[in-house]
Design an enzyme around this catalytic site. Sequence first.
Site, short mmCIF file in Angstrom:
data_model
loop_
_atom_site.label_atom_id
_atom_site.label_comp_id
_atom_site.label_asym_id
_atom_site.label_seq_id
_atom_site.Cartn_x
_atom_site.Cartn_y
_atom_site.Cartn_z
N HIS A 1 0.84 -1.20 0.00
CA HIS A 1 0.00 0.00 0.00
C HIS A 1 0.87 1.25 0.00
O HIS A 1 2.09 1.18 0.17
CB HIS A 1 -0.92 0.03 1.23
CG HIS A 1 -2.08 -0.89 1.13
ND1 HIS A 1 -2.01 -2.23 1.45
CD2 HIS A 1 -3.36 -0.68 0.74
CE1 HIS A 1 -3.20 -2.79 1.26
NE2 HIS A 1 -4.04 -1.87 0.83
N LYS B 1 -0.25 4.55 4.72
CA LYS B 1 -1.17 3.62 5.35
C LYS B 1 -0.64 3.24 6.73
O LYS B 1 0.53 2.91 6.89
CB LYS B 1 -1.36 2.37 4.50
CG LYS B 1 -2.44 1.42 5.06
CD LYS B 1 -2.83 0.37 4.05
CE LYS B 1 -3.89 -0.57 4.61
NZ LYS B 1 -5.14 0.13 4.96
#
Length: 246
Positions: free
Chosen positions: A135, A139
């Site tokens: 990600h 995140k």
Amino acid sequence: MTDSAIRFGIIGHKGRMGKAIAKAIEQAGHVLQVGVDEGGNPGPLASQCDVLVDFSAPTALKTNLDAAKVAGIPIVIGTTGLDDEHFQMIEEASQMLPLLQTGNTSLGVNLLCHIAHKVAETLDTSWDIEILEMHHRDKVDAPSGTARQLGTAVSEGRGIALGENSEVGRSGPDSKRAPGAIGFASLRGGTAAGDHSVIFAGNEERIVLSHSAEDRSIFARGAVKAAEWLIGKQPGLYSMNDVLGL
């Protein structure tokens, strides 16, 4: 706006996902009635909505569930980083209202979970299972909610408890995988919206099931579709599998 337009309330509407959902709501011909952000309480405004969509933070979950219960409207929970206490809250709230909880609202990801469950159910324990996810750099939770959702799918397919059989972020000189373990590895960097792979590693062969998100709009469209589906349902706890008819 039409007679069939749904009035949405987005909790966390100024975040990345909130903004994407607002756009998806408009594209679907619905209305963003209420937007609530960090520290806000949707309670006083929830009665103006037909459905709530929560992509905020685990610490806000109880307040958001209480707002949905008081207003008597369905709620879609897409917040990740939840623990056992949060899932207990969700279970209790679902006895009073229609509630859909998922670690990922992408239709493709949920189909991947379904397929991974079937593969894990079919293969024996000589096949090792590893889950890899990447990600964007900002995140905060790892493994991601989607990775954990995939882990749950394969552990249920194999008939074992994920919590007792998972290995997260191996490190150090004694990191050999335990027999039958489900491993998780998390990568972070750049602007990646979300890449997930489930690797079944056997003797002299591997099966890799993957999904790549090119833009978070796929999650937004899935969240809107989930909300559309949830309206009018009986109280209960639902998942994206129900939306997909799996």
